[in-house]
Design a protein around this motif. Structure first.
Motif, PDB file in Angstrom:
ATOM      1  N   ASP A  76       0.769  -1.217  -0.062  1.00  0.00           N
ATOM      2  CA  ASP A  76      -0.039   0.014   0.071  1.00  0.00           C
ATOM      3  C   ASP A  76       0.665   1.372  -0.113  1.00  0.00           C
ATOM      4  O   ASP A  76       0.585   2.312   0.610  1.00  0.00           O
ATOM      5  CB  ASP A  76      -0.913  -0.185   1.244  1.00  0.00           C
ATOM      6  N   GLY A  77       1.824   1.215  -0.682  1.00  0.00           N
ATOM      7  CA  GLY A  77       2.876   2.386  -0.944  1.00  0.00           C
ATOM      8  C   GLY A  77       3.918   2.688   0.207  1.00  0.00           C
ATOM      9  O   GLY A  77       4.621   3.600  -0.069  1.00  0.00           O
ATOM     10  N   ARG A  78       4.063   1.733   1.038  1.00  0.00           N
ATOM     11  CA  ARG A  78       4.863   1.905   2.278  1.00  0.00           C
ATOM     12  C   ARG A  78       5.435   0.532   2.769  1.00  0.00           C
ATOM     13  O   ARG A  78       4.804  -0.610   2.593  1.00  0.00           O
ATOM     14  CB  ARG A  78       4.083   2.418   3.384  1.00  0.00           C
ATOM     15  N   GLN A 131      -3.992   2.319  10.348  1.00  0.00           N
ATOM     16  CA  GLN A 131      -4.584   1.290   9.477  1.00  0.00           C
ATOM     17  C   GLN A 131      -4.068  -0.345   9.972  1.00  0.00           C
ATOM     18  O   GLN A 131      -5.177  -1.038   9.710  1.00  0.00           O
ATOM     19  CB  GLN A 131      -3.720   1.357   8.067  1.00  0.00           C
ATOM     20  N   LEU A 132      -3.072  -0.464  10.491  1.00  0.00           N
ATOM     21  CA  LEU A 132      -2.971  -1.876  11.074  1.00  0.00           C
ATOM     22  C   LEU A 132      -3.728  -2.434  12.228  1.00  0.00           C
ATOM     23  O   LEU A 132      -4.077  -3.414  12.386  1.00  0.00           O
ATOM     24  CB  LEU A 132      -1.467  -1.985  11.506  1.00  0.00           C
ATOM     25  N   THR A 133      -4.365  -1.226  12.843  1.00  0.00           N
ATOM     26  CA  THR A 133      -5.215  -1.410  14.069  1.00  0.00           C
ATOM     27  C   THR A 133      -6.541  -0.672  14.009  1.00  0.00           C
ATOM     28  O   THR A 133      -7.154  -0.384  15.088  1.00  0.00           O
ATOM     29  CB  THR A 133      -4.536  -0.863  15.472  1.00  0.00           C
ATOM     30  N   LEU A 151      -7.395  -7.247   6.333  1.00  0.00           N
ATOM     31  CA  LEU A 151      -6.498  -7.732   5.484  1.00  0.00           C
ATOM     32  C   LEU A 151      -5.099  -7.329   5.490  1.00  0.00           C
ATOM     33  O   LEU A 151      -4.226  -7.823   5.010  1.00  0.00           O
ATOM     34  CB  LEU A 151      -7.160  -7.498   3.946  1.00  0.00           C
ATOM     35  N   LEU A 152      -4.852  -6.058   5.692  1.00  0.00           N
ATOM     36  CA  LEU A 152      -3.671  -5.178   5.648  1.00  0.00           C
ATOM     37  C   LEU A 152      -2.714  -5.763   6.605  1.00  0.00           C
ATOM     38  O   LEU A 152      -1.729  -5.901   6.165  1.00  0.00           O
ATOM     39  CB  LEU A 152      -4.012  -3.633   5.752  1.00  0.00           C
ATOM     40  N   THR A 153      -3.178  -5.784   7.964  1.00  0.00           N
ATOM     41  CA  THR A 153      -2.435  -6.349   8.940  1.00  0.00           C
ATOM     42  C   THR A 153      -2.260  -8.016   8.705  1.00  0.00           C
ATOM     43  O   THR A 153      -0.787  -8.345   8.875  1.00  0.00           O
ATOM     44  CB  THR A 153      -3.255  -6.306  10.218  1.00  0.00           C
ATOM     45  N   VAL A 154      -2.992  -8.834   8.313  1.00  0.00           N
ATOM     46  CA  VAL A 154      -2.747 -10.043   8.044  1.00  0.00           C
ATOM     47  C   VAL A 154      -1.669 -10.362   7.119  1.00  0.00           C
ATOM     48  O   VAL A 154      -0.892 -11.049   6.996  1.00  0.00           O
ATOM     49  CB  VAL A 154      -3.995 -10.802   7.677  1.00  0.00           C
TER      50      VAL A 154
END
Length: 359
Positions: free
Chosen positions: A245-247, A254-256, A269-272
């Protein structure tokens, strides 16, 4: 004082049977490990083709027979139409399409039954003939119990997708795959332990065995995290590397994003996907460090060669994972990634087992 030579007692018939059974039992255990490996690959195909919910009932005995008539096939198809996945994912599916997804799930369940028989029947045979070492018997009973538990967990997983959602719960999928991986690891360990003893060599430092066992745990954990990615279809999102996601490291908010916070580790989805990537880097670093440590501690012998091979396998698995991600999980890549994870696990277990024998 007169010394009298007291020879060692001659081996009994039981001792001879156990010694001769060693290769046969080892072949049996390696065969079981290969079948579990195949089971994991077929399970991956079942998941990637969205086939896991095509059989909506659990029939441990009669389920071995697939539909044999057109009426039977239509009855199975009607059962499938009553679950949410049909209307949400496959509303235009015809009977031919249903037969395709049914085949994968039926094959997966049939293979599970075959593995059960391939475990139970030879176990009874070797046990009845007195060809199993006493120390091996409870371990083999444990393998049988793991197989039975896996069957129950498999249905528990499928049941989660029959109402209220269009796929199985990803945490149950992770438990299902972790159990299969654990069973595979145990079988490889037991099979490797029956290798014929070679000439005595200097025992490797004990610390190498500790590293090797920790590495097995790390690989098992990474397989579980991969199952969460697969269950959420998170591999179809954020399909760039090395940035996500660009980083490289996404923002903490966003992770939490989800509440309570623990849900992010299984539902976000992002964290997983991010945790699967980070643990992959850690496993690769661990494998490289283990290779260097083994070389320095044990020289250029068998232990060092195995550690080097293991590091190479982990690097190859990382490359396969990246390819799978950027290609948005084509079937061949997803299956290769899952199969290679089991190869890494098998090599890690075999390496640790040989170290435990002092070689």
């Amino acid at each position: 004082m007169t010394w009298v030579y007291d020879p060692l007692p001659a081996p009994t018939a039981f001792d001879v049977r156990v010694q001769r059974a060693g290769p046969a039992v080892a072949i049996w255990l390696w065969t079981l490990a290969a079948l579990v490996f195949l089971m994991v690959v077929v399970g991956g195909a079942t998941r990637l083709t969205e086939s896991g919910l095509s059989i909506t009932e659990w029939k441990p005995l009669t389920g071995v027979i697939p539909p044999l008539s057109e009426a039977d096939w239509r009855a199975e198809f009607e059962n499938y139409k009553h679950i949410p996945q049909y209307s949400a994912v496959f509303p235009d599916m015809d009977l031919g399409g249903f037969k395709f997804i049914f085949f994968w799930e039926w094959s997966h369940r049939l293979l599970g039954r075959l593995i059960g028989l391939a475990t139970l029947l030879p176990l009874i045979f070797f046990w009845a003939r007195g060809q199993l070492p006493a120390a091996l018997k409870p371990k083999l009973i444990g393998v049988l119990a793991l197989g039975a538990l896996q069957g129950f967990v498999g249905w528990w997983m499928v049941k989660s997708g029959l109402t209220g959602r269009v796929e199985v719960a990803q945490e149950r999928l992770a438990i299902h795959l972790m159990l299969a991986s654990l069973t595979f690891a145990v079988l490889v360990w037991l099979a490797a332990s029956l290798r014929e003893k070679r000439a005595a060599v200097p025992a490797p430092p004990r610390a190498l065995g500790v590293w090797a066992n920790i590495f097995i745990v790390a690989v098992l954990a990474q397989i579980g995290l991969g199952a969460l990615v697969a269950g959420l279809r998170a591999g179809r999102a954020y399909n760039t590397w090395p940035l996500i996601d660009g980083r490289f490291i996404p923002p903490l908010d966003q992770l939490t994003l989800l509440r309570p916070v623990w849900r992010n580790f299984v539902d976000n989805l992002l964290t997983v996907q991010f945790q699967h990537r980070m643990v992959a880097y850690a496993v690769l670093a661990f494998a490289l460090a283990q290779s260097l440590l083994t070389r320095r501690s044990a020289g250029a012998g068998g232990a060092s060669r195995r550690a080097n091979a293991l590091a190479g396998l982990v690097a190859a698995q990382a490359l396969i994972g990246i390819t799978t991600l950027v290609l948005v999980v084509p079937l061949w890549a997803g299956l290769l990634h899952q199969a290679f994870a089991m190869i890494v696990l098998g090599m890690a277990v075999a390496h640790a087992q040989v170290l435990a024998q002092g070689r």
